[in-house]
Design a protein around this motif. Sequence first.
Motif, PDB file in Angstrom:
ATOM      1  N   ASP A   2      13.575   2.597  59.073  1.00  0.00           N
ATOM      2  CA  ASP A   2      13.688   2.154  57.859  1.00  0.00           C
ATOM      3  C   ASP A   2      14.922   2.763  56.953  1.00  0.00           C
ATOM      4  OD1 ASP A   2      11.480   0.451  58.265  1.00  0.00           O
ATOM      5  OD2 ASP A   2      10.096   2.164  57.731  1.00  0.00           O
ATOM      6  N   VAL A   3      15.229   1.969  55.830  1.00  0.00           N
ATOM      7  CA  VAL A   3      16.126   2.484  54.886  1.00  0.00           C
ATOM      8  C   VAL A   3      15.524   4.045  54.333  1.00  0.00           C
ATOM      9  CG1 VAL A   3      17.650   2.163  53.065  1.00  0.00           C
ATOM     10  CG2 VAL A   3      17.331   0.384  54.515  1.00  0.00           C
ATOM     11  N   PRO A   4      16.109   4.984  54.342  1.00  0.00           N
ATOM     12  CA  PRO A   4      15.594   6.327  53.470  1.00  0.00           C
ATOM     13  C   PRO A   4      15.324   5.986  52.004  1.00  0.00           C
ATOM     14  CG  PRO A   4      17.392   6.757  54.939  1.00  0.00           C
ATOM     15  CD  PRO A   4      17.504   5.384  54.889  1.00  0.00           C
ATOM     16  N   SER A   5      14.485   6.755  51.479  1.00  0.00           N
ATOM     17  CA  SER A   5      14.350   6.928  49.972  1.00  0.00           C
ATOM     18  C   SER A   5      15.480   7.437  49.252  1.00  0.00           C
ATOM     19  CB  SER A   5      12.976   7.496  49.723  1.00  0.00           C
ATOM     20  OG  SER A   5      12.850   7.505  48.292  1.00  0.00           O
ATOM     21  N   PRO A   6      15.968   6.424  48.231  1.00  0.00           N
ATOM     22  CA  PRO A   6      16.761   6.931  47.360  1.00  0.00           C
ATOM     23  C   PRO A   6      16.610   8.145  46.467  1.00  0.00           C
ATOM     24  CG  PRO A   6      15.889   5.092  46.533  1.00  0.00           C
ATOM     25  CD  PRO A   6      15.464   5.248  47.771  1.00  0.00           C
ATOM     26  N   ILE A   7      15.260   8.600  46.465  1.00  0.00           N
ATOM     27  CA  ILE A   7      14.735   9.673  46.000  1.00  0.00           C
ATOM     28  C   ILE A   7      15.249  10.940  46.441  1.00  0.00           C
ATOM     29  CG2 ILE A   7      12.671  11.016  44.997  1.00  0.00           C
ATOM     30  CD1 ILE A   7      11.419   8.404  44.820  1.00  0.00           C
ATOM     31  N   ASN A   8      15.276  10.935  47.899  1.00  0.00           N
ATOM     32  CA  ASN A   8      15.493  11.987  48.636  1.00  0.00           C
ATOM     33  C   ASN A   8      16.312  11.729  49.901  1.00  0.00           C
ATOM     34  OD1 ASN A   8      15.737  14.819  49.711  1.00  0.00           O
ATOM     35  ND2 ASN A   8      13.755  14.567  50.918  1.00  0.00           N
ATOM     36  N   PRO A   9      17.671  11.154  49.614  1.00  0.00           N
ATOM     37  CA  PRO A   9      18.580  10.751  50.689  1.00  0.00           C
ATOM     38  C   PRO A   9      18.984  11.770  51.960  1.00  0.00           C
ATOM     39  CG  PRO A   9      19.892  10.913  48.628  1.00  0.00           C
ATOM     40  CD  PRO A   9      18.239  11.251  48.343  1.00  0.00           C
ATOM     41  N   PRO A  10      19.230  11.341  52.834  1.00  0.00           N
ATOM     42  CA  PRO A  10      19.460  12.322  53.958  1.00  0.00           C
ATOM     43  C   PRO A  10      20.700  13.242  53.609  1.00  0.00           C
ATOM     44  CG  PRO A  10      19.249   9.996  55.008  1.00  0.00           C
ATOM     45  CD  PRO A  10      19.427  10.036  53.448  1.00  0.00           C
ATOM     46  N   THR A  11      20.974  14.469  54.071  1.00  0.00           N
ATOM     47  CA  THR A  11      22.067  15.089  53.798  1.00  0.00           C
ATOM     48  C   THR A  11      23.400  14.547  54.629  1.00  0.00           C
ATOM     49  OG1 THR A  11      21.364  16.436  55.702  1.00  0.00           O
ATOM     50  CG2 THR A  11      20.352  17.154  53.297  1.00  0.00           C
ATOM     51  N   GLY A  12      24.486  15.066  54.509  1.00  0.00           N
ATOM     52  CA  GLY A  12      25.762  14.569  55.048  1.00  0.00           C
ATOM     53  C   GLY A  12      25.776  13.198  55.026  1.00  0.00           C
ATOM     54  N   CYS A  13      26.162  12.471  56.132  1.00  0.00           N
ATOM     55  CA  CYS A  13      26.151  11.045  56.010  1.00  0.00           C
ATOM     56  C   CYS A  13      24.670  10.419  55.972  1.00  0.00           C
ATOM     57  CB  CYS A  13      26.688  10.434  57.479  1.00  0.00           C
ATOM     58  SG  CYS A  13      26.718   8.510  57.389  1.00  0.00           S
TER      59      CYS A  13
ATOM     60  N   LYS B 269      27.461  17.019  63.460  1.00  0.00           N
ATOM     61  CA  LYS B 269      28.301  17.166  62.065  1.00  0.00           C
ATOM     62  C   LYS B 269      27.837  16.240  61.250  1.00  0.00           C
ATOM     63  CE  LYS B 269      33.099  16.758  61.096  1.00  0.00           C
ATOM     64  NZ  LYS B 269      34.352  16.375  61.689  1.00  0.00           N
ATOM     65  N   CYS B 270      27.189  14.926  61.570  1.00  0.00           N
ATOM     66  CA  CYS B 270      26.895  14.117  60.420  1.00  0.00           C
ATOM     67  C   CYS B 270      25.687  14.372  59.516  1.00  0.00           C
ATOM     68  CB  CYS B 270      26.504  12.553  61.055  1.00  0.00           C
ATOM     69  SG  CYS B 270      27.656  12.224  62.341  1.00  0.00           S
ATOM     70  N   ALA B 271      25.234  15.395  59.977  1.00  0.00           N
ATOM     71  CA  ALA B 271      23.802  16.045  59.231  1.00  0.00           C
ATOM     72  C   ALA B 271      24.416  16.914  58.038  1.00  0.00           C
ATOM     73  CB  ALA B 271      22.861  16.502  59.947  1.00  0.00           C
ATOM     74  N   THR B 272      25.422  17.543  58.558  1.00  0.00           N
ATOM     75  CA  THR B 272      26.003  18.945  57.650  1.00  0.00           C
ATOM     76  C   THR B 272      27.113  18.494  56.626  1.00  0.00           C
ATOM     77  OG1 THR B 272      27.251  19.578  59.674  1.00  0.00           O
ATOM     78  CG2 THR B 272      24.985  20.711  59.165  1.00  0.00           C
ATOM     79  N   ASP B 273      27.969  17.699  57.285  1.00  0.00           N
ATOM     80  CA  ASP B 273      29.157  17.185  56.340  1.00  0.00           C
ATOM     81  C   ASP B 273      29.164  15.743  55.852  1.00  0.00           C
ATOM     82  OD1 ASP B 273      29.909  19.928  57.008  1.00  0.00           O
ATOM     83  OD2 ASP B 273      31.373  19.198  58.624  1.00  0.00           O
ATOM     84  N   GLU B 274      29.445  15.502  54.743  1.00  0.00           N
ATOM     85  CA  GLU B 274      29.494  14.223  54.278  1.00  0.00           C
ATOM     86  C   GLU B 274      30.847  13.584  54.463  1.00  0.00           C
ATOM     87  OE1 GLU B 274      29.087  11.648  50.149  1.00  0.00           O
ATOM     88  OE2 GLU B 274      28.355  13.642  50.201  1.00  0.00           O
TER      89      GLU B 274
ATOM     90  N   THR C 142      37.280   4.260  55.460  1.00  0.00           N
ATOM     91  CA  THR C 142      36.075   3.996  55.927  1.00  0.00           C
ATOM     92  C   THR C 142      35.482   5.490  55.960  1.00  0.00           C
ATOM     93  OG1 THR C 142      36.924   2.823  57.739  1.00  0.00           O
ATOM     94  CG2 THR C 142      34.902   3.842  58.196  1.00  0.00           C
ATOM     95  N   ALA C 143      34.109   5.792  55.540  1.00  0.00           N
ATOM     96  CA  ALA C 143      33.261   7.201  55.554  1.00  0.00           C
ATOM     97  C   ALA C 143      32.680   7.228  56.837  1.00  0.00           C
ATOM     98  CB  ALA C 143      32.512   7.130  54.393  1.00  0.00           C
ATOM     99  N   CYS C 144      33.265   7.761  57.754  1.00  0.00           N
ATOM    100  CA  CYS C 144      32.693   8.034  59.260  1.00  0.00           C
ATOM    101  C   CYS C 144      33.170   9.138  60.060  1.00  0.00           C
ATOM    102  CB  CYS C 144      32.459   6.730  59.872  1.00  0.00           C
ATOM    103  SG  CYS C 144      31.489   6.854  61.486  1.00  0.00           S
ATOM    104  N   HIS C 145      32.371  10.089  60.509  1.00  0.00           N
ATOM    105  CA  HIS C 145      33.172  10.858  61.414  1.00  0.00           C
ATOM    106  C   HIS C 145      33.441  10.346  62.794  1.00  0.00           C
ATOM    107  CE1 HIS C 145      32.530  14.238  58.593  1.00  0.00           C
ATOM    108  NE2 HIS C 145      31.173  13.977  58.491  1.00  0.00           N
TER     109      HIS C 145
END
Length: 367
Positions: free
Chosen positions: A294-305, A317-322, A337-340
Amino acid sequence: MSENVTLPQQQGAKQQQGEPLLKVEGLQKHFPIYGGFPFKRQVGAVKAVDGVDLTMYPGESLGLVGESGCGKSTTGRLITRLLEPTGGTIEYAGQDITHAKRKQLAPIRSEIQMIFQDPYSSLNPRQTVGTIIKSPMEVNGINPPGGRENRVRELLETVGLNPEHYNRFPHEFSGGQRQRIGVARALALQPKLIVADEPVSALDVSIQAQVVNLLQKVQEEMGIAFLFIAHDLAVVRHFSQRVAVMYLGKVMEVADRDSLYNRPRHPYTHALLSAVPEATVDGSQRERIRLAGDVPSPINPPTGCRFRTRCWKAQEKCATDEPPLVQLSGSTEGHLTACHFPEEPTIKGGKEVVLDPALASLESDSK
C-alpha cells in the motif's frame, strides 16, 4: 487528429522561451497532528506536500497526476494561496507570494483562479447563475464595458450555455452544465492562470469530453495557463502539453507529454501508464505492472526515495539517499526524473518500443 494533438505542444515550446509565469520551489504543506491529555500538543504532522518543484509558462497547460492522496489538490490550493504554505517559495510573474498578506494578494487574486472538483458543492444553491458569475467582478470592483450583466451573458455563451439562463439556480442544471458555470466564473476576471482541480472526475465520460474540449478551446483562444490536476492519465494526455507525476507529496517525473507517455524514466510513471486501458488492432494487451503493498502513510514517509517500498528496482542506495529531480542521460531536454535506477527504453528487433502506440504514430506522422 495529429494536428489537434501536436499544436498545443508547438505553442508551448514558443512560450517557454520567455520568463516563467509560475515558479514553485521546495513547496511544503504539513498539517499538524495534536494529541495528549489534558493538554494537547503537536505529536506529528501529515506531510501532504513535502518539497514540490514546478515551473509554468504563460499560456501552457501542465498536467499534475498521481494516485489519490499524493498531494495534487493540496498543491493546487497552495499555489492559489487558499492554504498557507509550511515551507518553500511560490513566485508568480516574478513576485514572491509565498507568505503575502491579504492586501498584497488582492492585486493578483484576479489573475489566478480555480475550478473546483465538485460542481455540486462549489456553487451556492441560494444564488442565481448570474449572481455566481458576477460576484468576482463585484468583489474586485470591475465594471466591464456594457455592464456586468452583459459580461455574464457573454461568458455563459462562451461556455456553451444559454444566456437566458442568467436567472436560473444551480439545481436546475446537470452536472456538466454546473461545471461549465464554474468555468465561466473562473473566466470572469480574465485570469492568466487557472488551477483546475480534477474538473471532470465527478462527471460522466461523455460529459468529461465536452468539458475538456471546452477548457482546451478557452486556453487556445484566451492564452490562459492551466494547471490541470487529475488522476485520469488519458484525460491529461489529451489536454496537457507537459505532465508532472506526484507520489506521496513529491514530484517524481516531469516531461513534455509525448516524452513522458512514450518513454517514462521513473518506475512509478511506468507502472501508472501500464494500467491505462489500451485498444490495439491485434487485440494484444500491454503488460500490466502491479505495485506491491500500500501507499505509505504521509505521517511517516519512507527515508530516501519514497517510492522504494513498492519499487521492483529498489536497492540499498534508495533507502539512504533521496534522488534529486534532474535530467538523466538519454532523456530529452526538459525531461526530469527523480530516480537512482531509472527505466531504460525497451529495445526489440533493433527498434525502440514505446508505451503508447497512438502517440508513436503521431510522432511519425509529424516527421
